[in-house]
Design a protein around this motif. Sequence first.
Motif, mmCIF file in Angstrom:
data_model
loop_
_atom_site.group_PDB
_atom_site.id
_atom_site.type_symbol
_atom_site.label_atom_id
_atom_site.label_comp_id
_atom_site.label_asym_id
_atom_site.label_seq_id
_atom_site.Cartn_x
_atom_site.Cartn_y
_atom_site.Cartn_z
ATOM 1 N N ALA A 86 0.818 -1.215 0.000
ATOM 2 C CA ALA A 86 0.000 0.000 0.000
ATOM 3 C C ALA A 86 0.852 1.266 0.000
ATOM 4 C CB ALA A 86 -0.940 -0.009 1.203
ATOM 5 N N GLY A 87 1.908 1.287 0.803
ATOM 6 C CA GLY A 87 2.767 2.464 0.873
ATOM 7 C C GLY A 87 3.403 2.788 -0.466
ATOM 8 N N SER A 88 3.844 1.754 -1.178
ATOM 9 C CA SER A 88 4.467 1.978 -2.489
ATOM 10 C C SER A 88 3.461 2.508 -3.503
ATOM 11 C CB SER A 88 5.084 0.672 -2.999
ATOM 12 O OG SER A 88 6.142 0.255 -2.170
ATOM 13 N N LEU A 89 2.222 2.013 -3.443
ATOM 14 C CA LEU A 89 1.193 2.515 -4.356
ATOM 15 C C LEU A 89 0.887 3.987 -4.089
ATOM 16 C CD1 LEU A 89 -1.213 -0.559 -4.457
ATOM 17 C CD2 LEU A 89 0.013 0.414 -6.410
ATOM 18 N N VAL A 90 0.903 4.388 -2.825
ATOM 19 C CA VAL A 90 0.724 5.812 -2.497
ATOM 20 C C VAL A 90 1.864 6.625 -3.099
ATOM 21 C CG1 VAL A 90 0.691 7.517 -0.638
ATOM 22 C CG2 VAL A 90 -0.601 5.395 -0.393
ATOM 23 N N GLU A 91 3.086 6.118 -2.967
ATOM 24 C CA GLU A 91 4.233 6.813 -3.561
ATOM 25 C C GLU A 91 4.070 6.925 -5.078
ATOM 26 O OE1 GLU A 91 7.699 4.678 -2.340
ATOM 27 O OE2 GLU A 91 7.438 5.167 -0.212
ATOM 28 N N GLY A 92 3.513 5.877 -5.688
ATOM 29 C CA GLY A 92 3.268 5.916 -7.124
ATOM 30 C C GLY A 92 2.273 6.995 -7.506
ATOM 31 N N MET A 93 1.207 7.131 -6.709
ATOM 32 C CA MET A 93 0.206 8.169 -6.974
ATOM 33 C C MET A 93 0.813 9.565 -6.847
ATOM 34 S SD MET A 93 -3.284 6.716 -5.189
ATOM 35 C CE MET A 93 -2.954 5.256 -4.223
ATOM 36 N N GLN A 94 1.737 9.713 -5.919
ATOM 37 C CA GLN A 94 2.411 11.004 -5.758
ATOM 38 C C GLN A 94 3.414 11.249 -6.880
ATOM 39 O OE1 GLN A 94 3.894 10.140 -1.841
ATOM 40 N NE2 GLN A 94 2.130 11.078 -0.798
ATOM 41 N N ALA A 95 4.091 10.161 -7.327
ATOM 42 C CA ALA A 95 5.139 10.301 -8.336
ATOM 43 C C ALA A 95 4.589 10.550 -9.730
ATOM 44 C CB ALA A 95 6.018 9.044 -8.345
ATOM 45 N N ILE A 96 3.358 10.110 -9.998
ATOM 46 C CA ILE A 96 2.813 10.259 -11.353
ATOM 47 C C ILE A 96 2.435 11.704 -11.652
ATOM 48 C CG2 ILE A 96 0.336 9.884 -10.928
ATOM 49 C CD1 ILE A 96 0.381 7.983 -13.377
ATOM 50 N N GLN A 97 2.169 12.465 -10.616
ATOM 51 C CA GLN A 97 1.628 13.806 -10.842
ATOM 52 C C GLN A 97 2.594 14.756 -11.565
ATOM 53 O OE1 GLN A 97 -0.913 15.251 -7.450
ATOM 54 N NE2 GLN A 97 -0.339 13.279 -6.545
ATOM 55 N N PRO A 98 3.864 14.872 -11.160
ATOM 56 C CA PRO A 98 4.744 15.808 -11.874
ATOM 57 C C PRO A 98 5.080 15.393 -13.303
ATOM 58 C CG PRO A 98 5.959 14.615 -10.164
ATOM 59 C CD PRO A 98 4.510 14.305 -9.962
ATOM 60 N N LYS A 99 4.934 14.101 -13.646
ATOM 61 C CA LYS A 99 5.261 13.634 -14.994
ATOM 62 C C LYS A 99 4.011 13.242 -15.789
ATOM 63 C CE LYS A 99 9.986 12.059 -14.291
ATOM 64 N NZ LYS A 99 10.957 10.985 -14.581
ATOM 65 N N PHE A 100 2.863 13.632 -15.273
ATOM 66 C CA PHE A 100 1.607 13.213 -15.878
ATOM 67 C C PHE A 100 1.512 13.613 -17.355
ATOM 68 C CE2 PHE A 100 -2.992 13.946 -16.676
ATOM 69 C CZ PHE A 100 -3.460 12.679 -16.426
ATOM 70 N N ALA A 101 1.807 14.872 -17.670
ATOM 71 C CA ALA A 101 1.705 15.348 -19.056
ATOM 72 C C ALA A 101 2.695 14.616 -19.957
ATOM 73 C CB ALA A 101 1.946 16.859 -19.112
ATOM 74 N N GLU A 102 3.869 14.303 -19.432
ATOM 75 C CA GLU A 102 4.887 13.579 -20.209
ATOM 76 C C GLU A 102 4.405 12.174 -20.568
ATOM 77 O OE1 GLU A 102 9.213 11.488 -19.351
ATOM 78 O OE2 GLU A 102 8.729 13.353 -18.273
ATOM 79 N N TYR A 103 3.809 11.481 -19.607
ATOM 80 C CA TYR A 103 3.303 10.131 -19.862
ATOM 81 C C TYR A 103 2.171 10.175 -20.900
ATOM 82 C CZ TYR A 103 5.878 8.807 -15.634
ATOM 83 O OH TYR A 103 6.855 8.600 -14.701
ATOM 84 N N LYS A 104 1.304 11.164 -20.779
ATOM 85 C CA LYS A 104 0.205 11.291 -21.745
ATOM 86 C C LYS A 104 0.760 11.509 -23.153
ATOM 87 C CE LYS A 104 -3.778 12.541 -20.596
ATOM 88 N NZ LYS A 104 -5.127 11.941 -20.404
ATOM 89 N N GLN A 105 1.777 12.337 -23.240
ATOM 90 C CA GLN A 105 2.381 12.624 -24.539
ATOM 91 C C GLN A 105 3.038 11.375 -25.131
ATOM 92 O OE1 GLN A 105 5.759 15.393 -24.633
ATOM 93 N NE2 GLN A 105 4.814 16.395 -26.382
#
Length: 371
Positions: free
Chosen positions: A324-343
């Motif tokens: 669970a802790g790692s998944l929370v970290e994943g949710m936090q980590a996706i936010q700054p690179k969100f536009a990059e992943y979409k692109q």
Amino acid sequence: MKNILIYYPFTIATNPKSGSAIRPVEMIKAFEAYAQKHGVELVVISGSTNERRLLWNKFLQDKKLEHTLFCYSENQTIPLWLTDAGHIPKDWKIDKQVFQMLKKHEVPTGVFYRDVYWKFDELYSLRGIKKFIMQSIYKMEEKFYGKYVHTVFLPSDAMGKYVNINASKMALPPGGRFADIKTNSDNIKKPFKGIYVGGINNYDYGLPTLVDAYALLNKDDVLGSLVIVCREDEYNDLTSLEKEKLNKSYIEVKHVSGTELQKLYEEVDFAFIPRKRSVYNDFAVPIKLVEYLTAGLPIIATNCSAQEDFIGSGPYGVLTGDDAGSLVEGMQAIQPKFAEYKQNIQQTFLQKHAWNERAEQAAHALIGGNQ
């Protein structure tokens, strides 16, 4: 006229929903595009043993075998001889004769070998003499393919060491459908919205861990919400305690499919594949992975080897541990690179991973550049 033969020793689903049913249909569409591109005919032989016999006899009578470039086949999660109704073949000889003739005429033949769950005691439900008999038949199937096929296609490279077939092996994971990727904004919402689509009655799928992760994330304030899409009967089978854990203000449970699900994909920010790490899950590539990407959704997934390779090839999202802790970290980590992943999804996913590309890859493995 030269032709490509697709040989499916089973009946093709008319309304495929599961990954195992979707793939054969999508590969036919992909090979249709390949055949049109290269000016060759596509011939599909499938159905019951009796139906395959009639189609195969016509194929021979029309003298098409002499002009066959290659044959693409798939197995199912049950050995190819047992796919008739009631698992009793009406024609025991058809499959052997087809593969024998293909080999005699030096037609390069490839088979997509779907699964090896029967090799894992914790996954294979049969016990006693039934288990022994079925595993013996599966081993016969491996030897059969080893005798007749040129290339074995697998969901992932990682699965190769568990497949005892004496032939070349190549990963041919699921693909994405060619369509306009409809997507929401490149800016993540606050609170963000994630989606999980799939089974909820198997701990291995990781939904309980994901629910725990959201409880951890939202313990002080609601930072994210979750949509769970599952079968209604699976939800009804949950215990009262399990349902209570899903009864949160930030969790919605829905039972939708088709266009309703596609619409839902447009309303969320990213998707989850929170599978637990295991030997089996390390080489599995869930069909939902490519469905999420086809919908334009970045993915937060646990670092099971095969899906880690797939998502990392973009990259198309964030890989985490399976707690669970790692998944929370994943949710936090996706936010700054969100536009990059979409692109990345928009620019490279379908170019690398469309079903049409899978057909091209299979053809190249079997005949190279020779048409």
